[in-house]
Design a protein around this motif. Structure first.
Motif, PDB file in Angstrom:
ATOM      1  N   THR A 130      40.843  41.517  46.273  1.00 35.46           N
ATOM      2  CA  THR A 130      40.984  42.715  45.450  1.00 35.46           C
ATOM      3  C   THR A 130      39.820  43.629  45.805  1.00 35.46           C
ATOM      4  O   THR A 130      38.876  43.220  46.479  1.00 35.46           O
ATOM      5  N   VAL A 131      39.896  44.842  45.347  1.00 32.15           N
ATOM      6  CA  VAL A 131      38.792  45.783  45.570  1.00 32.15           C
ATOM      7  C   VAL A 131      37.512  45.211  44.986  1.00 32.15           C
ATOM      8  O   VAL A 131      36.432  45.323  45.570  1.00 32.15           O
ATOM      9  N   VAL A 154      45.127  36.651  35.488  1.00 32.58           N
ATOM     10  CA  VAL A 154      43.833  36.050  35.116  1.00 32.58           C
ATOM     11  C   VAL A 154      42.834  36.152  36.269  1.00 32.58           C
ATOM     12  O   VAL A 154      41.680  36.532  36.061  1.00 32.58           O
ATOM     13  N   ASP A 155      43.265  35.840  37.484  1.00 33.98           N
ATOM     14  CA  ASP A 155      42.352  35.897  38.625  1.00 33.98           C
ATOM     15  C   ASP A 155      41.906  37.325  38.925  1.00 33.98           C
ATOM     16  O   ASP A 155      40.741  37.563  39.236  1.00 33.98           O
ATOM     17  N   THR A 156      42.806  38.282  38.804  1.00 29.81           N
ATOM     18  CA  THR A 156      42.443  39.681  39.020  1.00 29.81           C
ATOM     19  C   THR A 156      41.454  40.156  37.965  1.00 29.81           C
ATOM     20  O   THR A 156      40.469  40.835  38.270  1.00 29.81           O
ATOM     21  N   TYR A 157      41.702  39.790  36.717  1.00 33.95           N
ATOM     22  CA  TYR A 157      40.781  40.163  35.641  1.00 33.95           C
ATOM     23  C   TYR A 157      39.407  39.527  35.868  1.00 33.95           C
ATOM     24  O   TYR A 157      38.380  40.172  35.660  1.00 33.95           O
ATOM     25  N   TYR A 158      39.390  38.277  36.321  1.00 36.94           N
ATOM     26  CA  TYR A 158      38.124  37.597  36.593  1.00 36.94           C
ATOM     27  C   TYR A 158      37.334  38.331  37.674  1.00 36.94           C
ATOM     28  O   TYR A 158      36.127  38.523  37.544  1.00 36.94           O
ATOM     29  N   THR A 159      38.000  38.756  38.740  1.00 33.94           N
ATOM     30  CA  THR A 159      37.286  39.482  39.795  1.00 33.94           C
ATOM     31  C   THR A 159      36.769  40.821  39.285  1.00 33.94           C
ATOM     32  O   THR A 159      35.690  41.252  39.674  1.00 33.94           O
ATOM     33  N   PHE A 160      37.532  41.460  38.399  1.00 38.18           N
ATOM     34  CA  PHE A 160      37.081  42.728  37.803  1.00 38.18           C
ATOM     35  C   PHE A 160      35.808  42.503  36.989  1.00 38.18           C
ATOM     36  O   PHE A 160      34.843  43.247  37.101  1.00 38.18           O
TER      37      PHE A 160
END
Length: 80
Positions: free
Chosen positions: A14-15, A68-74
């Motif tokens: 992700t970014v 969940v994984d995207t939110y964690y990286t954010f």
């Protein structure tokens, strides 16, 4: 996934996870563990159900994992 070097082809990209090396490593570790757990849930559910029920459970678990994984990286990108 935890041993992947930062790249543009493979991994939880992700970014936010590609912001720096620390967020990349933590994102890959979390993503690897979460997808192993999700895979175990999918296998268990598919042994207990059949047909489209198994398909919809699989799609639901994958969707939850991605969110969940995207939110964690954010969250990590805001921390580092």
């Amino acid at each position: 996934m935890p041993k992947l070097r930062m790249n543009a082809v493979v991994g939880l990209r992700t970014v936010w996870s590609m912001k720096n090396e620390a967020t990349w490593k933590k994102s890959q570790r979390f993503g690897g563990i979460s997808f192993i757990a999700g895979g175990a849930i999918i296998i268990t559910v598919c042994f207990l159900t059949k047909g489209f029920t198994c398909f919809w459970w699989t799609m639901g678990v994958i969707t939850i994992l991605l969110v969940v994984d995207t939110y964690y990286t954010f969250r990590l990108s805001k921390k580092y």
